[in-house]
Scaffold this motif. Structure first.
Motif, PDB file in Angstrom:
ATOM      1  N   LEU A   1      60.151  29.924  63.544  1.00  0.00           N
ATOM      2  CA  LEU A   1      60.710  28.641  63.983  1.00  0.00           C
ATOM      3  C   LEU A   1      62.170  28.793  64.390  1.00  0.00           C
ATOM      4  CD1 LEU A   1      59.085  26.515  61.164  1.00  0.00           C
ATOM      5  CD2 LEU A   1      58.504  26.380  63.589  1.00  0.00           C
ATOM      6  N   TYR A   2      62.906  29.623  63.642  1.00  0.00           N
ATOM      7  CA  TYR A   2      64.292  29.882  64.033  1.00  0.00           C
ATOM      8  C   TYR A   2      64.337  30.532  65.416  1.00  0.00           C
ATOM      9  CZ  TYR A   2      64.644  29.637  58.895  1.00  0.00           C
ATOM     10  OH  TYR A   2      64.528  29.265  57.579  1.00  0.00           O
ATOM     11  N   GLU A   3      63.422  31.454  65.645  1.00  0.00           N
ATOM     12  CA  GLU A   3      63.394  32.148  66.930  1.00  0.00           C
ATOM     13  C   GLU A   3      63.049  31.192  68.063  1.00  0.00           C
ATOM     14  OE1 GLU A   3      63.237  35.242  69.894  1.00  0.00           O
ATOM     15  OE2 GLU A   3      64.394  34.782  68.094  1.00  0.00           O
ATOM     16  N   LEU A   4      62.149  30.266  67.818  1.00  0.00           N
ATOM     17  CA  LEU A   4      61.819  29.274  68.851  1.00  0.00           C
ATOM     18  C   LEU A   4      63.041  28.429  69.197  1.00  0.00           C
ATOM     19  CD1 LEU A   4      58.282  28.102  67.655  1.00  0.00           C
ATOM     20  CD2 LEU A   4      58.800  29.245  69.824  1.00  0.00           C
TER      21      LEU A   4
ATOM     22  N   PRO B   1      61.582  31.521  77.503  1.00  0.00           N
ATOM     23  CA  PRO B   1      60.238  30.932  77.347  1.00  0.00           C
ATOM     24  C   PRO B   1      59.889  30.709  75.878  1.00  0.00           C
ATOM     25  CG  PRO B   1      60.198  32.750  78.914  1.00  0.00           C
ATOM     26  CD  PRO B   1      61.550  32.789  78.268  1.00  0.00           C
ATOM     27  N   LEU B   2      59.222  29.602  75.606  1.00  0.00           N
ATOM     28  CA  LEU B   2      58.877  29.225  74.231  1.00  0.00           C
ATOM     29  C   LEU B   2      57.452  29.658  73.906  1.00  0.00           C
ATOM     30  CD1 LEU B   2      60.454  25.636  74.229  1.00  0.00           C
ATOM     31  CD2 LEU B   2      61.490  27.794  73.462  1.00  0.00           C
ATOM     32  N   HIS B   3      57.211  30.960  73.958  1.00  0.00           N
ATOM     33  CA  HIS B   3      55.875  31.494  73.717  1.00  0.00           C
ATOM     34  C   HIS B   3      55.707  31.851  72.244  1.00  0.00           C
ATOM     35  CE1 HIS B   3      55.341  31.333  77.916  1.00  0.00           C
ATOM     36  NE2 HIS B   3      55.981  32.451  78.230  1.00  0.00           N
ATOM     37  N   LEU B   4      54.590  31.454  71.679  1.00  0.00           N
ATOM     38  CA  LEU B   4      54.312  31.751  70.280  1.00  0.00           C
ATOM     39  C   LEU B   4      54.253  33.247  70.021  1.00  0.00           C
ATOM     40  CD1 LEU B   4      53.412  31.009  67.390  1.00  0.00           C
ATOM     41  CD2 LEU B   4      51.063  30.871  68.263  1.00  0.00           C
ATOM     42  N   ILE B   5      53.575  33.990  70.872  1.00  0.00           N
ATOM     43  CA  ILE B   5      53.367  35.421  70.656  1.00  0.00           C
ATOM     44  C   ILE B   5      54.693  36.143  70.478  1.00  0.00           C
ATOM     45  CG2 ILE B   5      52.445  37.544  71.653  1.00  0.00           C
ATOM     46  CD1 ILE B   5      50.325  35.591  70.710  1.00  0.00           C
ATOM     47  N   ALA B   6      55.693  35.739  71.245  1.00  0.00           N
ATOM     48  CA  ALA B   6      56.985  36.423  71.196  1.00  0.00           C
ATOM     49  C   ALA B   6      57.704  36.230  69.872  1.00  0.00           C
ATOM     50  CB  ALA B   6      57.875  35.927  72.340  1.00  0.00           C
ATOM     51  N   THR B   7      57.276  35.255  69.062  1.00  0.00           N
ATOM     52  CA  THR B   7      57.957  34.971  67.796  1.00  0.00           C
ATOM     53  C   THR B   7      57.259  35.586  66.587  1.00  0.00           C
ATOM     54  OG1 THR B   7      56.748  32.909  67.312  1.00  0.00           O
ATOM     55  CG2 THR B   7      58.652  32.761  68.790  1.00  0.00           C
TER      56      THR B   7
ATOM     57  N   LEU C   1      52.811  18.884  55.903  1.00  0.00           N
ATOM     58  CA  LEU C   1      53.570  20.105  56.145  1.00  0.00           C
ATOM     59  C   LEU C   1      53.428  20.594  57.581  1.00  0.00           C
ATOM     60  CD1 LEU C   1      52.846  22.156  52.888  1.00  0.00           C
ATOM     61  CD2 LEU C   1      54.852  20.766  53.411  1.00  0.00           C
ATOM     62  N   ILE C   2      52.346  20.213  58.245  1.00  0.00           N
ATOM     63  CA  ILE C   2      52.114  20.665  59.624  1.00  0.00           C
ATOM     64  C   ILE C   2      53.265  20.256  60.528  1.00  0.00           C
ATOM     65  CG2 ILE C   2      50.595  20.426  61.634  1.00  0.00           C
ATOM     66  CD1 ILE C   2      48.269  20.058  59.691  1.00  0.00           C
ATOM     67  N   VAL C   3      53.818  19.088  60.272  1.00  0.00           N
ATOM     68  CA  VAL C   3      54.951  18.599  61.072  1.00  0.00           C
ATOM     69  C   VAL C   3      56.275  18.794  60.350  1.00  0.00           C
ATOM     70  CG1 VAL C   3      56.012  16.549  62.095  1.00  0.00           C
ATOM     71  CG2 VAL C   3      53.549  16.932  62.326  1.00  0.00           C
ATOM     72  N   LEU C   4      56.299  18.553  59.045  1.00  0.00           N
ATOM     73  CA  LEU C   4      57.563  18.531  58.318  1.00  0.00           C
ATOM     74  C   LEU C   4      58.179  19.913  58.154  1.00  0.00           C
ATOM     75  CD1 LEU C   4      56.714  15.869  55.600  1.00  0.00           C
ATOM     76  CD2 LEU C   4      58.046  15.587  57.695  1.00  0.00           C
ATOM     77  N   MET C   5      57.381  20.944  57.950  1.00  0.00           N
ATOM     78  CA  MET C   5      57.951  22.276  57.817  1.00  0.00           C
ATOM     79  C   MET C   5      58.551  22.791  59.125  1.00  0.00           C
ATOM     80  SD  MET C   5      58.082  23.270  54.694  1.00  0.00           S
ATOM     81  CE  MET C   5      58.626  21.572  54.489  1.00  0.00           C
ATOM     82  N   PRO C   6      57.883  22.618  60.277  1.00  0.00           N
ATOM     83  CA  PRO C   6      58.564  22.970  61.535  1.00  0.00           C
ATOM     84  C   PRO C   6      59.837  22.167  61.754  1.00  0.00           C
ATOM     85  CG  PRO C   6      56.213  22.795  61.902  1.00  0.00           C
ATOM     86  CD  PRO C   6      56.468  22.305  60.497  1.00  0.00           C
ATOM     87  N   LEU C   7      59.821  20.892  61.361  1.00  0.00           N
ATOM     88  CA  LEU C   7      61.021  20.063  61.510  1.00  0.00           C
ATOM     89  C   LEU C   7      62.175  20.653  60.713  1.00  0.00           C
ATOM     90  CD1 LEU C   7      62.451  17.475  62.428  1.00  0.00           C
ATOM     91  CD2 LEU C   7      61.478  16.331  60.419  1.00  0.00           C
TER      92      LEU C   7
END
Length: 258
Positions: free
Chosen positions: A84-87, A96-102, A234-240
């Motif tokens: 998440l920090y990397e995003l 680019p905001l690619h999941l794989i890259a993180t 947690l699905i939303v709150l942890m990324p937040l």
């Protein structure tokens, strides 16, 4: 010349005097990152939720282990939020905001992040043992089921146990919080060593203590809401929280001059 300057200024500059409202600004910026990153952010949230649910399922018949594992889950959270920090860093840099890259971003500073993760694991194991000791010393009435334990908490039964558990758990949580406020984002962004990053986090806490207490309380509150919703929240709150932590790092640590 650059190497000489780096030797003269090896320690990051930590800001002080941030307002009490700063954590709310970080959460707003984190929400913007969450919206921009979409599924990539929610993927990490789903991993947090799935891990919590699996741990609860695995230890549901041993309430003393459930409490140790679920509360200890917060201790290792900073490491698992590294993607998440990397995003947030990528969005800030226009990448680019690619999941794989993180997914493997921890390899960027493997040594420092590895040392930090080892420290977290040791603290997690010590806390798990301390949690069992709390049950053995202070819990009265025999080992309960998970349902009866939750009912007792809501009725404030076994108040001595609750106070002791909160005191010891708060000590561990405070220790981890003090040394993880900005440490992993710093190791990720600046290739900082683990010791320097942890000391900078502690200094950020000390220099902004009232505001950081607000930030810590918000993290605890949002995590508790996530637990109370059967981990779905947690699905939303942890990324937040993860994205907001990146903005906390940016606010607390001055950018390194080229």
């Amino acid at each position: 010349m650059e190497a000489s300057e780096e030797k003269q200024h090896p320690f990051p500059t930590v800001r002080s005097g941030l307002p009490l409202t700063a954590p709310f600004d970080w959460l707003r910026s984190g929400a913007d990152d969450l919206k921009a990153c979409g599924f990539a952010s929610l993927f990490y949230g789903m991993c947090f939720a799935a891990a919590g649910a699996l741990l609860l399922l695995a230890f549901r018949h041993a309430v003393q282990l459930v409490t140790a594992v679920t509360t200890g889950f917060m201790l290792v959270g900073p490491f698992f939020a590294i993607g998440l920090y990397e995003l947030s860093r990528r969005r800030e840099a226009g990448e680019p905001l690619h999941l794989i890259a993180t997914l493997m971003v921890w390899r960027r500073n493997l040594g420092a992040i590895g040392i930090y993760s080892l420290i977290l694991i040791v603290l997690y194991l010590v806390w798990a043992r301390a949690s069992l000791v709390m049950f053995a010393l202070f819990y009265q009435g025999g080992m309960p089921t998970l349902e009866s334990f939750i009912a007792q908490i809501t009725r404030f039964d076994n108040i001595e146990f609750l106070l002791a558990y909160l005191a010891v758990g708060g000590l561990f949580a405070g220790l981890v919080f003090a040394f993880s406020v900005v440490s992993i984002p710093m190791m990720l962004d600046r290739q900082q060593d683990a010791v320097t990053a942890m000391l900078a986090s502690f200094l950020a806490l000390v220099r902004n203590l009232p505001m950081m207490l607000v930030w810590g309380a918000l993290i605890v509150l949002l995590t508790a809401i996530g637990f109370a919703t059967a981990f779905i929240g947690l699905i939303v709150l942890m990324p937040l929280v993860g994205h907001a932590t990146w903005h906390a790092y940016r606010a607390l640590i001055e950018a390194r001059t080229p």
